[in-house]
Design a protein around this motif. Structure first.
Motif, mmCIF file in Angstrom:
data_model
loop_
_atom_site.group_PDB
_atom_site.id
_atom_site.type_symbol
_atom_site.label_atom_id
_atom_site.label_comp_id
_atom_site.label_asym_id
_atom_site.label_seq_id
_atom_site.Cartn_x
_atom_site.Cartn_y
_atom_site.Cartn_z
ATOM 1 N N LEU A 175 4.512 6.412 -1.318
ATOM 2 C CA LEU A 175 5.021 6.876 -0.021
ATOM 3 C C LEU A 175 6.288 6.165 0.428
ATOM 4 O O LEU A 175 6.954 6.604 1.370
ATOM 5 N N LEU A 176 6.631 5.080 -0.222
ATOM 6 C CA LEU A 176 7.695 4.212 0.273
ATOM 7 C C LEU A 176 9.046 4.912 0.313
ATOM 8 O O LEU A 176 9.840 4.706 1.245
ATOM 9 N N GLU A 177 9.325 5.766 -0.660
ATOM 10 C CA GLU A 177 10.640 6.386 -0.760
ATOM 11 C C GLU A 177 10.868 7.462 0.298
ATOM 12 O O GLU A 177 11.993 7.941 0.451
ATOM 13 N N ASN A 178 9.820 7.868 1.006
ATOM 14 C CA ASN A 178 9.997 8.883 2.047
ATOM 15 C C ASN A 178 9.426 8.408 3.381
ATOM 16 O O ASN A 178 8.933 9.195 4.178
ATOM 17 N N THR A 179 9.492 7.097 3.632
ATOM 18 C CA THR A 179 8.951 6.543 4.866
ATOM 19 C C THR A 179 9.972 5.649 5.551
ATOM 20 O O THR A 179 10.532 4.737 4.933
ATOM 21 N N VAL A 180 10.220 5.923 6.820
ATOM 22 C CA VAL A 180 11.045 5.053 7.658
ATOM 23 C C VAL A 180 10.150 3.932 8.177
ATOM 24 O O VAL A 180 9.109 4.194 8.784
ATOM 25 N N VAL A 181 10.538 2.690 7.929
ATOM 26 C CA VAL A 181 9.751 1.535 8.377
ATOM 27 C C VAL A 181 10.547 0.778 9.430
ATOM 28 O O VAL A 181 11.709 0.425 9.211
ATOM 29 N N VAL A 182 9.914 0.548 10.574
ATOM 30 C CA VAL A 182 10.528 -0.226 11.659
ATOM 31 C C VAL A 182 9.635 -1.415 11.962
ATOM 32 O O VAL A 182 8.423 -1.258 12.146
ATOM 33 N N PHE A 183 10.222 -2.593 12.021
ATOM 34 C CA PHE A 183 9.485 -3.784 12.457
ATOM 35 C C PHE A 183 10.196 -4.384 13.660
ATOM 36 O O PHE A 183 11.419 -4.582 13.639
ATOM 37 N N THR A 184 9.417 -4.683 14.708
ATOM 38 C CA THR A 184 9.998 -5.302 15.891
ATOM 39 C C THR A 184 8.915 -6.027 16.682
ATOM 40 O O THR A 184 7.779 -6.181 16.227
ATOM 41 N N ASP A 224 0.831 -1.202 0.000
ATOM 42 C CA ASP A 224 0.000 0.000 0.000
ATOM 43 C C ASP A 224 0.865 1.251 0.000
ATOM 44 O O ASP A 224 0.566 2.230 -0.698
ATOM 45 N N LEU A 225 1.941 1.251 0.795
ATOM 46 C CA LEU A 225 2.870 2.382 0.770
ATOM 47 C C LEU A 225 3.422 2.602 -0.635
ATOM 48 O O LEU A 225 3.497 3.741 -1.125
ATOM 49 N N LYS A 226 3.801 1.523 -1.288
ATOM 50 C CA LYS A 226 4.359 1.631 -2.630
ATOM 51 C C LYS A 226 3.321 2.148 -3.615
ATOM 52 O O LYS A 226 3.620 3.032 -4.443
ATOM 53 N N ALA A 227 2.095 1.635 -3.512
ATOM 54 C CA ALA A 227 1.036 2.050 -4.432
ATOM 55 C C ALA A 227 0.700 3.523 -4.287
ATOM 56 O O ALA A 227 0.343 4.196 -5.262
ATOM 57 N N GLN A 228 0.827 4.066 -3.081
ATOM 58 C CA GLN A 228 0.530 5.471 -2.844
ATOM 59 C C GLN A 228 1.747 6.379 -3.047
ATOM 60 O O GLN A 228 1.665 7.587 -2.816
#
Length: 464
Positions: free
Chosen positions: A295-304, A289-293
């Motif tokens: 937004l991915l290139e300007n979003t910090v993603v953290v998974f934990t 969804d981030l990619k489709a909108q």
């Protein structure tokens, strides 16, 4: 005059432009150990998290500060160690113990970010929600906590578990799609919020998954990924628990104690892995969804995760221990423009570090109370070391009467129970990564034991 007018028009245009600071997507699982294929787990199937690790930096030595839901989340979200929050149980309230504490999402909200929570980020009790410890000042939008959705009738399971009246840890495979359970539903809500948000503000979106917290419930298609005959049980020496102090092997969480049949163990591990794959699928939906909108290139993603979980190691089937399986957490950070993206780091990290790291990556000030360190240097150079040790505290025993504190260095884990009065542990991870042999009473290691215990006394004074 014309030049002045042009300058004013330019200034006005910049003030009205959308805020270009990086967005933040914080993804947090519940009771998830490092049981991901990108962490080397041979049976896990986590393609979306594996893909996220290829985009960012995977931390192979990341640790929680307290292996229990509310204490861990209160520490991570406040930026304070548990001996500062004094949150050591699910009933404790961070805001009573530390009045006016500025939590991570509240700070971002004050700095002009649009903030939203979908699912469990601060502690939310299961199944009643009466233990909710959410920060009401943190969010522009937050999903109301509700009971776990009633499970649809379970399908005929392909796994036969001979249990008599009990089947050990509760698990269930159900027919149907992802959104009938809360993790799928919260993923859909988060995606909807992204579409409707104020696009002139950067966002801080936190999505909290309940799985793989017990009961291990997921759609049947995720169970189908794991033929029961493929599930292996953890191996250990026959005398593994003989040198473990009583607090480290006593006090299983009520209701989590497994009965002893191999069928029950395999069924529980299979169900846990199915829940992990279910969470992985939700991460995949959000990333797509981030990619489709755009937004991915300007979003910090953290998974934990808030802490780990035992699947039979040291004969344990729960959290709250100070062994590696309980104290270690998966941590993946994908931040645009970092030179280390696509690499793994063996540098020590703590959940405490997430608060200052996100501030550092987005250019907002790090509050003075925060006790963690920014991981940004490691994101640029994964071999960089910012910690000499990672620290975890715990309460154990039937009445939680034992207090533990532990330090993990690159080579060693040293654990004390009640400042050593009820046991000491020392494990050499270079030669004993599964922590089978307690070296605390080996004279050959007296010097390193003394050194590590001194650090514990200095860094982790008893919680009062």
């Amino acid at each position: 005059m014309k030049r002045l007018l042009a300058l004013l028009l330019c200034l006005g245009s910049s003030l009205c432009a959308a805020d270009s600071r990086p967005n933040v997507l914080l993804l947090m699982a519940d009771d998830l150990a490092s049981t991901l294929s990108c962490y080397g787990h041979s049976e896990a199937q986590t393609p979306h998290l594996d893909d996220l690790a290829k985009k960012g930096v995977l931390f192979s030595r990341a640790y929680c500060q307290f292996p229990h839901c509310n204490p861990s989340r209160a520490s991570m979200m406040s930026g304070l160690r548990p001996n500062k929050t004094r949150v050591t149980d699910n009933a404790d309230v961070l805001y009573d113990n530390v009045p006016g504490v500025l939590t991570l999402p509240h700070h971002f909200r004050q700095q002009g970010y649009a903030t939203a929570r979908s699912g469990k980020i601060f502690h939310l009790g299961i199944p009643t929600g009466l233990e909710s410890k959410d920060d009401p000042e943190a969010w522009d939008f937050g999903t109301p906590f509700e009971d776990e959705r009633p499970y649809p009738p379970s399908r005929e399971s392909i796994v036969t578990v001979k249990t008599g009246k009990k089947k050990g840890i509760g698990w269930q495979e159900i027919p149907g799609g992802d959104d009938q359970l809360v993790d799928g539903a919260h993923t859909a809500i988060a995606m909807d919020w992204l579409k409707k948000r104020d696009a002139d503000k950067p966002f801080f979106l936190a999505v909290g998954f309940h799985r793989p917290h017990t009961p291990f419930v997921a759609p049947a298609k995720y169970f189908d990924l794991f033929p029961v005959d493929s599930i292996t049980l953890p191996e250990a020496p026959a005398n593994d628990v003989d040198d473990i102090p009583l607090p480290a092997r006593n006090g299983s969480v009520p209701g989590y104690t497994m009965t002893a049949t191999p069928e029950q163990r395999r069924a529980a591990i299979r169900a846990y892995l199915a829940c992990v794959s279910y969470v992985d699928a939700q991460v995949g939906r959000l990333m797509a969804d981030l990619k489709a909108q755009g937004l991915l290139e300007n979003t910090v993603v953290v998974f934990t995760s808030d802490h780990g979980w035992h699947l039979g190691e040291h004969e344990l089937w729960h959290k709250r221990s100070l062994f590696e399986e309980s104290a270690a957490v998966p941590l993946i950070i994908s931040a645009p423009g970092m030179k280390g993206n696509g690499q793994s780091s063996g540098s020590l990290a703590e959940l405490l570090d997430i608060y200052p790291t996100l501030c550092d990556l987005t250019g907002i000030p790090i509050p003075s109370h925060v006790q963690g360190k920014s991981l940004k240097p490691i994101l640029n150079t994964p071999s960089t070391a910012i910690h000499e040790g990672a620290f975890t505290q715990a309460r154990r025993g039937p009445e939680a009467e034992f207090w533990g504190r532990s330090i993990r260095t690159l080579r060693w884990r040293c654990t004390e129970w009640d400042e050593g009065r009820n046991g000491i542990e020392l494990y050499d991870h270079d030669n004993d990564p599964r922590e089978y042999t307690n070296l605390a009473h080996d004279p050959q290691h007296a010097a390193i034991l003394k050194e590590l215990r001194t650090v514990l006394e200095e860094k982790l004074p008893p919680i009062k």
